[in-house]
Design a protein around this motif. Structure first.
Motif, PDB file in Angstrom:
ATOM      1  N   ARG A 199      60.276  28.059 -18.159  1.00 21.00           N
ATOM      2  CA  ARG A 199      61.310  27.022 -18.269  1.00 21.00           C
ATOM      3  C   ARG A 199      61.721  26.504 -16.893  1.00 21.00           C
ATOM      4  NH1 ARG A 199      63.105  30.571 -22.452  1.00 21.00           N
ATOM      5  NH2 ARG A 199      64.511  31.605 -20.992  1.00 21.00           N
ATOM      6  N   GLU A 202      58.950  24.227 -15.693  1.00 17.12           N
ATOM      7  CA  GLU A 202      59.001  22.938 -16.397  1.00 17.12           C
ATOM      8  C   GLU A 202      60.157  22.091 -15.880  1.00 17.12           C
ATOM      9  OE1 GLU A 202      57.075  24.330 -20.699  1.00 17.12           O
ATOM     10  OE2 GLU A 202      59.246  24.354 -20.392  1.00 17.12           O
ATOM     11  N   ARG A 203      61.276  22.736 -15.585  1.00 17.34           N
ATOM     12  CA  ARG A 203      62.422  21.996 -15.037  1.00 17.34           C
ATOM     13  C   ARG A 203      62.078  21.414 -13.673  1.00 17.34           C
ATOM     14  NH1 ARG A 203      66.337  23.283 -11.348  1.00 17.34           N
ATOM     15  NH2 ARG A 203      68.330  22.166 -11.538  1.00 17.34           N
TER      16      ARG A 203
END
Length: 340
Positions: A199, A202-203
């Protein structure tokens, strides 16, 4: 003879002039009291220093200096290639841990079944021992009375010893099978950590595209595509044009009649004939005094005293209602009149 009426007329005209001046003065003072105003005011707005949250080389810069942009519009793009690789690596780690969990979950099921079978063996061995002990207990008094042969009693005792040994072996096997059951909890913890890393990757990939957080005007842009952007270092500045304020410096003698919510009229120096409405939003809590400061931990008191005391001015924040966009520039001079 004509000089006396002329003198009387002149005196009367002088008296009327003085009276008009006094009345005009009272009217001016009354207007200043009912409608406080100041020319010590300027236009202000929020500014956003567009600093990236990830570092990298700028590969796309579609905006120009002093260009108007809309909320959500792309301002610049940082090279996403290395961040794409990080996402792929993090996703591969997550998928690998998920596969390990599936395999180990299957193994654990088999191990749990084996442990259950060993536990059943313990139950059977305990039942066999109970039966052997009961048989030995019945034959022992009968053998003393001669109703059972010595050989039958020895056989019962041998069966009891064999059942005891079998129970001990079953207990050890069951304990070993139970200890062999592996938990998937550590792998699940590793998976949660890997998913968090995914995550985050992806951020970071999303943050390579920097968008306008509000409607605004690009300013202080003096770079081109190819420049290396560093995390936390502004690339340029964005003037927020969604909300405009006027900062008016009123004398402290005028603050008693000012309160949040009062209506205000603002006149830009560039176009004084176009009034702008606004609402008084807040009064400043204080300013740094010219005197009374400290230096090196001690009070600083001036040696000289100015006998002419000038009233201090305090900033008052005024929110403008739909101001003309062509008049809105940070620092532009305006005149502010409070409508009591």
């Amino acid at each position: 003879m004509n000089s006396l009426p002329s003198r009387i007329g002149g005196i009367a005209l002088l008296i009327l002039s003085l009276a008009a001046c006094v009345i005009t003065g009272f009217l001016v003072l009354d207007r200043l009291h009912s409608r406080p105003r100041t020319e010590d005011a300027y236009v202000a707005a929020n500014i956003v220093h567009l600093a990236p949250e990830v570092s990298g080389r700028i590969v796309f810069l579609p905006v120009h200096d002093n260009e108007k942009v809309r909320r959500g519009q792309i301002l610049y793009v940082i090279d996403p290639e290395p961040y794409t690789y990080r996402v792929q690596a993090a996703r591969a780690q997550v998928e690998g841990l998920q596969a390990q969990i599936e395999v180990q979950t299957s193994q654990v099921s088999s191990q749990v079944s084996h442990a259950g079978a060993e536990a059943s063996g313990v139950t059977s061995a305990r039942a066999r021992l109970t039966l052997a002990q009961a048989t030995e207990g019945r034959l022992t008094p009968l053998a003393r009375q001669g109703f059972v042969t010595r050989e039958a009693l020895d056989q019962a005792r041998t069966e009891t010893r064999s059942a005891e040994a079998s129970l001990q072996q079953s207990l050890q096997s069951a304990l070993a099978a139970k200890q062999a059951v592996r938990s998937v909890a550590p792998l699940r913890a590793d998976l949660a950590a890997a998913q968090a890393q995914l995550r985050e990757a992806e951020r970071d990939l999303r943050l390579t595209t920097v968008r306008a957080p509000c409607d605004g005007i690009v300013t202080d842009l003096n770079i081109a595509a190819g420049e290396y952007a560093t995390t936390g270092k502004p690339v340029f500045t964005l003037v927020d044009t969604e909300i405009w304020w006027a900062i008016a410096n009123f004398r402290e003698t005028q603050l008693a009649g000012l309160a949040a919510g009062q209506k205000v009229r603002v006149y830009a120096m560039s176009q004084p004939g176009t009034p702008i409405t606004g609402t008084l939003e807040s009064l400043n809590a204080g300013v740094v005094p010219d005197e009374g400061t400290s230096a090196n931990g001690l009070p600083k008191v001036p040696r000289t005293l100015n006998w002419v005391r000038i009233a201090q001015r305090f900033p008052v924040r005024i929110r403008l209602d739909n101001p003309p966009t062509d008049l809105m520039r940070i620092g532009a001079t305006v005149v502010v009149v409070v409508m009591r």
